[in-house]
Design a protein around this motif. Structure first.
Motif, PDB file in Angstrom:
ATOM      1  N   GLY A 184       0.924  -1.289  -0.037  1.00  0.00           N
ATOM      2  CA  GLY A 184       0.122  -0.001  -0.043  1.00  0.00           C
ATOM      3  C   GLY A 184       0.912   1.372  -0.148  1.00  0.00           C
ATOM      4  N   ASP A 185       0.234   2.374   0.198  1.00  0.00           N
ATOM      5  CA  ASP A 185       0.998   3.609  -0.003  1.00  0.00           C
ATOM      6  C   ASP A 185       0.077   4.594   0.835  1.00  0.00           C
ATOM      7  N   GLY A 186       0.658   4.762   2.134  1.00  0.00           N
ATOM      8  CA  GLY A 186       0.033   5.419   3.147  1.00  0.00           C
ATOM      9  C   GLY A 186       0.005   6.921   3.089  1.00  0.00           C
ATOM     10  N   HIS A 187       0.993   7.404   2.267  1.00  0.00           N
ATOM     11  CA  HIS A 187       1.141   9.138   2.157  1.00  0.00           C
ATOM     12  C   HIS A 187       0.559   9.558   1.165  1.00  0.00           C
ATOM     13  N   SER A 188      -0.360  10.620   1.451  1.00  0.00           N
ATOM     14  CA  SER A 188      -1.139  11.177   0.236  1.00  0.00           C
ATOM     15  C   SER A 188      -0.231  12.043  -0.697  1.00  0.00           C
ATOM     16  N   ILE A 189      -0.503  11.787  -2.002  1.00  0.00           N
ATOM     17  CA  ILE A 189       0.366  12.658  -3.077  1.00  0.00           C
ATOM     18  C   ILE A 189      -0.803  13.276  -3.873  1.00  0.00           C
TER      19      ILE A 189
END
Length: 207
Positions: free
Chosen positions: A143-148
């Protein structure tokens, strides 16, 4: 009378949130047992091993643990997450965390050396085949927990709905894979069977 009703509801596992009666979000731990644990929140834990702890922070979480666990394992389960751990040796201070809707499966014969950490974002997958070896202190991030966000449209570009439950946010380890100490595995990784990775490797694509 009203306060008595509220007290009874609380004992039964319900609370009132914004004037709506709904189940309380459970936060509790179970562990070190052989057998099956079920509760009123739909959580279901089946274990054939000792020396582990499961922290539950939601509803409908499921786990099946058929492992030989040495030195302790911590498994964190959020709402609608599931973990299936085969006949695996997991050693000292291994920690596995699943956020809501995520799925984890580890095949038979896989060995995790000490201080492995697996963290999974919402609606992600971690799949590991049979007879794999993970060295010491390996970080795995599905997953990718940091928002871009796109500066023009303000749309989040690294966690779109069409990416959920796909290879882009998952980790897939084949059979008979060996991964060296201090390596890092991130979302989008897919390894073929019989692969070998040296110490301090970065696994972030298809190999």
């Amino acid at each position: 009378v009203y306060r008595g009703i509220l007290a009874d509801l609380w004992k039964m596992g319900y609370s009132i949130e914004q004037k709506v009666i709904m189940p309380k979000k459970p936060v509790f731990s179970v562990g070190n047992f052989i057998g099956q644990y079920c509760d009123v929140w739909g959580n279901d834990i089946f274990s054939e091993s000792l020396d582990f702890r499961v922290d539950i922070t939601g509803f409908g979480a499921r786990a099946s643990i058929s492992s030989e666990i040495k030195g302790g394992m911590t498994l964190n389960l959020a709402t609608d997450s599931s973990a299936k751990i085969g006949r695996t040796v997991i050693t000292t201070k291994t920690s596995i965390g699943l956020l809501y809707g995520s799925r984890l499966e580890i095949g038979d014969g896989t060995v995790f050396d000490e201080k492995n950490i697996i963290r999974m974002g919402p609606f992600t997958h971690f799949w590991c085949g049979k007879n794999c070896f993970f060295g010491k202190e390996i970080w795995t991030l599905a997953g990718d927990g940091h928002s871009i966000f796109d500066i023009n449209s303000s749309e989040r570009i690294n966690y779109k709905s069409e990416m959920l439950n796909t290879d882009k946010l998952g980790v897939f380890i084949g059979n008979n894979v060996k991964i060296g100490n201090h390596s890092t595995i991130i979302a989008g990784c897919r390894t073929e069977d019989n692969s070998i990775f040296y110490e301090d490797s970065l696994l972030n694509k298809r190999f």
